[in-house]
Design a protein around this motif. Structure first.
Motif, PDB file in Angstrom:
ATOM      1  N   ASP A 322       0.851  -1.188   0.000  1.00 18.95           N
ATOM      2  CA  ASP A 322       0.000   0.000   0.000  1.00 18.95           C
ATOM      3  C   ASP A 322       0.892   1.245   0.000  1.00 18.95           C
ATOM      4  OD1 ASP A 322      -2.072   1.809   0.253  1.00 18.95           O
ATOM      5  OD2 ASP A 322      -2.298   1.520   2.413  1.00 18.95           O
ATOM      6  N   GLU A 323       1.474   1.508  -1.156  1.00 15.50           N
ATOM      7  CA  GLU A 323       2.464   2.581  -1.231  1.00 15.50           C
ATOM      8  C   GLU A 323       1.868   3.971  -1.051  1.00 15.50           C
ATOM      9  OE1 GLU A 323       4.788   2.251  -4.751  1.00 15.50           O
ATOM     10  OE2 GLU A 323       5.545   0.244  -4.272  1.00 15.50           O
ATOM     11  N   ASP A 324       0.571   4.125  -1.355  1.00 15.78           N
ATOM     12  CA  ASP A 324      -0.023   5.454  -1.206  1.00 15.78           C
ATOM     13  C   ASP A 324      -0.731   5.639   0.142  1.00 15.78           C
ATOM     14  OD1 ASP A 324      -2.215   3.843  -1.656  1.00 15.78           O
ATOM     15  OD2 ASP A 324      -2.542   4.552  -3.702  1.00 15.78           O
ATOM     16  N   ASP A 326      -3.387   4.570   1.606  1.00 16.87           N
ATOM     17  CA  ASP A 326      -4.829   4.836   1.684  1.00 16.87           C
ATOM     18  C   ASP A 326      -5.604   3.642   2.242  1.00 16.87           C
ATOM     19  OD1 ASP A 326      -4.723   3.094  -0.436  1.00 16.87           O
ATOM     20  OD2 ASP A 326      -5.591   4.470  -1.909  1.00 16.87           O
ATOM     21  N   ASP A 330      -2.609  -2.054  -3.178  1.00 15.32           N
ATOM     22  CA  ASP A 330      -2.302  -1.525  -4.510  1.00 15.32           C
ATOM     23  C   ASP A 330      -2.665  -2.517  -5.615  1.00 15.32           C
ATOM     24  OD1 ASP A 330      -1.293   0.699  -3.260  1.00 15.32           O
ATOM     25  OD2 ASP A 330       0.805   0.042  -3.358  1.00 15.32           O
ATOM     26  N   SER A 331      -2.564  -3.816  -5.316  1.00  8.23           N
ATOM     27  CA  SER A 331      -2.758  -4.829  -6.354  1.00  8.23           C
ATOM     28  C   SER A 331      -4.200  -4.897  -6.862  1.00  8.23           C
ATOM     29  CB  SER A 331      -2.348  -6.205  -5.822  1.00  8.23           C
ATOM     30  OG  SER A 331      -3.112  -6.541  -4.679  1.00  8.23           O
ATOM     31  N   GLU A 333      -6.525  -2.080  -6.222  1.00  3.51           N
ATOM     32  CA  GLU A 333      -7.146  -0.770  -6.022  1.00  3.51           C
ATOM     33  C   GLU A 333      -7.981  -0.338  -7.230  1.00  3.51           C
ATOM     34  OE1 GLU A 333      -5.784   3.706  -4.601  1.00  3.51           O
ATOM     35  OE2 GLU A 333      -4.524   1.962  -4.172  1.00  3.51           O
ATOM     36  N   GLU A 334      -7.504  -0.661  -8.413  1.00  4.67           N
ATOM     37  CA  GLU A 334      -8.237  -0.248  -9.613  1.00  4.67           C
ATOM     38  C   GLU A 334      -9.615  -0.906  -9.695  1.00  4.67           C
ATOM     39  OE1 GLU A 334      -5.870  -0.873 -13.052  1.00  4.67           O
ATOM     40  OE2 GLU A 334      -4.335   0.596 -12.467  1.00  4.67           O
ATOM     41  N   VAL A 340      -3.473   3.802  -8.055  1.00  6.64           N
ATOM     42  CA  VAL A 340      -2.281   3.522  -7.265  1.00  6.64           C
ATOM     43  C   VAL A 340      -1.376   4.749  -7.287  1.00  6.64           C
ATOM     44  CG1 VAL A 340      -0.245   2.063  -7.037  1.00  6.64           C
ATOM     45  CG2 VAL A 340      -2.431   1.057  -7.736  1.00  6.64           C
ATOM     46  N   GLY A 341      -0.914   5.161  -6.116  1.00  3.74           N
ATOM     47  CA  GLY A 341      -0.092   6.349  -5.994  1.00  3.74           C
ATOM     48  C   GLY A 341      -0.866   7.572  -5.545  1.00  3.74           C
ATOM     49  N   ASN A 343      -3.837   8.891  -2.773  1.00  2.00           N
ATOM     50  CA  ASN A 343      -4.584   8.567  -1.565  1.00  2.00           C
ATOM     51  C   ASN A 343      -6.048   8.933  -1.788  1.00  2.00           C
ATOM     52  OD1 ASN A 343      -5.718   8.651   1.149  1.00  2.00           O
ATOM     53  ND2 ASN A 343      -3.616   8.573   1.894  1.00  2.00           N
TER      54      ASN A 343
END
Length: 375
Positions: A322-324, A326, A330-331, A333-334, A340-341, A343
């Motif tokens: 979860d790099e952002d 939020d 991330d894998s 999130e779409e 991704v990136g 928040n």
């Protein structure tokens, strides 16, 4: 983070910490367990307390105090003087009082999809849903399993104009008392029992009742609605739906409209609870307790206990990326309209108008139940 959290005192969600979510489905590996295994001078031995708070969600959490039965008033969790609290897919055991209880002016409560097992004798209880209220309450107890608790399966004592519903639960291997209804407050307890499965087990006495009016200091007449409940006992035991004197308070419609919008037949509820209740992934204890229930119409196993058992090891693993920051993986999130990136968890999702974070959390819960996450 995953693993066993050994608390020195109660974890309290209090009046300065409302709108709180404890979402165990986000934990990697085998999930999270709370316990208290040593006494403290303040006598705060209940691992989780929601007190004078509101808008609280607790999901996929195990709570197993490990104190001897000589230590009184130990619950796994208590909801006190609070509103809009939702416990879902939890597992609680080994309390010296109720495994879970509501206290004081607590209302708009849902306890669902959970396992409450092996309260410690001599004071082994599943749940007390009406303790010292001063106002009407709305409480839903839905698709839970009460397993091998002596009594209070559940216990209810409420003001008139309350809305209390006990829907699609499995009550297995109670010893002496199952659903107890008191009427110690003006107006009497209004309660609905719908589509529950009451099943006697090895610890159940030879003759008992699924629903029993307790005529103790009554201040009003209860209104008891029952529909679609199923009872099963081996040939050596007698389990009847209503105790003598309780039938005079049975009404032909729910005292208030049911909040649960999806009702299952009791047999369907039995299978739903066997497959879906508790914190996921299930630990060895929950696996064993659900196995104890056995198949419908067949003898089960189980026993009353006087001391806590051992807590199984919890598998550790890495958290999802979860790099952002939020809260969403991330894998995937779409899948919920996120980028991704960025928040952006609290933006509306691509479908139905709910927040992306909420949709992700529900998806994550279902993935855990299905055994697809974590890997």
């Amino acid at each position: 983070m995953s693993g066993i959290i050994r608390l020195k005192s109660s974890l309290v969600i209090g009046d300065d910490s409302n709108s709180v979510s404890i979402l165990g489905q986000t934990a990697p590996g085998g999930g999270i367990l709370l316990t208290i295994d040593q006494t403290n001078d303040e006598l705060r031995h209940t691992p989780l307390v929601a007190k004078q708070t509101h808008d609280v969600i607790v999901r996929h959490l195990r709570i197993r105090p490990r104190l001897p039965n000589s230590v009184k008033n130990v619950h796994a969790a208590v909801i006190e003087n609070s509103q809009r609290v939702y416990f879902d897919h939890t597992s609680m055991s080994w309390a010296t009082d109720e495994n879970v209880s509501t206290y004081s002016n607590t209302t708009d409560i849902t306890i669902a999809n959970s396992i409450f097992a092996e309260g410690l004798n001599k004071h082994s209880k599943c749940t007390l849903l009406g303790a010292d209220p001063r106002v009407p309450q709305n409480i839903t107890f839905w698709r839970n399993a009460c397993i091998s608790n002596n009594d209070r399966n559940p216990d209810n004592n409420h003001y008139g104009k309350s809305c209390i519903e006990i829907v699609n639960n499995v009550f297995f291997n109670a010893r002496s008392e199952w659903g107890e209804v008191f009427s110690q407050y003006p107006g009497g307890t209004p309660i609905s029992y719908v589509g529950n499965y009451f099943k006697a087990g090895p610890s159940t006495v030879e003759k008992t009742y699924a629903i029993k009016w307790q005529n103790v200091e009554s201040a009003g007449q209860p209104q008891i609605y029952e529909s679609g409940n199923v009872l099963w006992a081996p040939p050596s035991k007698s389990l009847q739906l209503l105790s003598p004197g309780t039938d005079q308070f049975v009404v032909n419609r729910p005292p208030c409209p049911l909040a649960v919008d999806t009702l299952l037949a009791a047999g369907e509820a039995y299978e739903e609870v066997r497959g879906q209740s508790g914190a996921f992934p299930r630990d060895d204890l929950d696996v064993a307790w659900i196995k104890d229930m056995g198949a419908q119409g067949e003898r089960g196993a189980g026993r009353m206990v006087v001391a806590p058992g051992e807590i199984p090891a919890i598998k550790e693993a890495h958290a999802y990326g979860d790099e952002d920051f939020d809260g969403m993986a991330d894998s995937v999130e779409e899948k919920f309209g996120g980028v991704v990136g960025v928040n952006d968890a609290w933006e509306p999702a691509s479908t139905d108008g709910s927040m992306r974070f909420d949709q992700f959390m529900e998806w994550l819960s279902q993935e855990r139940i299905a055994g697809r996450y974590p890997k």
